[in-house]
Motif scaffolding. Structure first.
Motif: not given
Ligand code: GLY
Length: 380
Positions: A55, A61, A255, A268, A311, A336
């Protein structure tokens, strides 16, 4: 974008980490004429990048207290279309936009609060009541009461971006070595000596550390605080000729990202579980419950894949991008927003290598903000 080309005095640049940010940096440096190579511990692009939703959601965000991040995110979002075009291969860029919706009165009140915050920032958003929303997205639950629509928050498919980047790097003559973990770096003669896990040593004039959640594990430099934030997601299959959704859809804790080929990415979780990448029943349950509330028709869809990724998350949730010392640069902590921020990250690293001011105010993202609190690993 920075238009300068890299003078030959910059010398050899080694990028440690072949996720989207490492590959993006290498590609940008190659475009500017640098002698660059990439080492990845595993398969390039198959870590957090491969697991990502893709995204490009700079607007939705946006978080109170993170206004500096908003500027960076919007700049990168603006860079993306040109970037996608320059890659010269399809990257699954879809521009239908994103909607953040509410189910039930409590969520509606919270969403109106958020709407006021985004409007105060003068961001390009609209409010859609339930009827126009369901007209545009008929598969949504009748319990959906309204949504913030963000027409500028687009998506790419990270699993298309990775091969496109690797092909662009290959065409530019940039070696990208898989299965080549870097254990340590050490200063040497005004440059750096890079120690690979298999005992090899490589000399570099500049090193860019972009190894995601693993960046702090590389010894020999004052690593800023970055740790893994586990994300679990589910990929479902829909009929591409009769897609359930057109927009990227956000709900409470969930999402949904519809791909053009029919895959529906449901993400997520954000979990603090160290380097564990095991999918769990609890993770799957929470995702499906939250997704089913807004899209009941997903019950019938085949599950294609359970995805997990780690992440890289910094202590203050902002990316860590910029010079650490002479010839040493870092690009991690994107949390994210790694896919969104890849083009801007590449520009910032290029500016750092050239010793030029960044095209945007990068002060909040510089590693120096952790000075005094960083864990010195020079002697490790
Ligand atoms: N970009 C959304 C996430 O990291 O879940």
């Amino acid at each position: 974008m920075i238009s300068d080309s890299i003078p030959s005095s910059v010398g050899r640049v080694l990028v440690v980490g072949g996720g989207i940010c490492g590959l993006a940096v290498a590609w940008r440096l190659a475009q500017a004429g640098a002698d660059v190579a990439v080492f990845d511990a595993g398969e390039p692009g198959r870590g957090a990048t491969w697991a990502a939703g893709g995204m490009l959601a700079a607007t939705l965000e946006a978080e109170p207290g993170e206004e500096a991040m908003l500027g960076l995110a919007r700049w990168s979002q603006d860079l993306w279309p040109r970037w996608a075009e320059a890659l010269g291969a399809p990257v699954g860029y879809r521009d239908e936009g994103t909607v953040h919706l509410a189910v039930g009165r409590d969520e509606l009140a919270a969403l109106h609060h958020r709407l006021r915050y985004l409007r105060r920032l003068a961001l390009p958003i609209e409010w859609w009541d339930a009827a126009p929303l369901r007209e545009r997205e008929p598969a949504l639950s009748p319990d959906v009461l309204g949504a913030i629509a963000s027409p500028g928050d687009h998506q790419v498919d990270p699993r298309a971006v990775v091969p496109a980047l690797l092909a662009a790097l290959s065409a530019a003559g940039v070696p990208v070595e898989a299965g080549a973990p870097v254990a340590a770096i050490e200063p040497e003669g005004g440059g750096w000596r890079v120690h690979l896990g298999d005992g090899r040593r490589e000399r570099a004039d500049h090193v860019v550390l972009a190894a995601g959640a693993w960046t702090g594990r590389i010894s020999g430099w004052p690593a800023p605080p970055v740790h893994p934030a586990k994300g679990q997601a589910i990929v479902l299959e829909t009929d591409p000729a009769a897609p359930l959704l057109r927009h990227v859809v956000w709900g409470a804790g969930i999402y949904l990202v519809p791909r053009a080929d029919g895959r529906l990415y449901v993400g997520a979780t954000v979990e603090d579980r160290g380097f564990d990448r095991q999918p769990t029943a609890g993770g799957v349950l929470s995702l499906l419950q939250a997704a089913w509330r807004i899209l009941p028709g997903l019950e019938e869809l085949p599950v294609v894949e359970l995805v997990t990724g780690l992440r890289p998350r910094s202590r203050d949730d902002l990316p860590i991008v910029g010079p650490v010392g002479p010839g040493l640069h870092v690009a991690t902590g994107h949390h994210r927003n790694g896919i969104l921020l890849a083009p801007a990250t590449a520009e910032l690293v290029l500016a750092g290598i050239l010793g030029r001011p960044a095209p945007v105010d990068d002060t909040p993202f510089r590693p120096a903000r952790f000075a005094g609190r960083i864990e010195s690993r020079m002697d490790a």
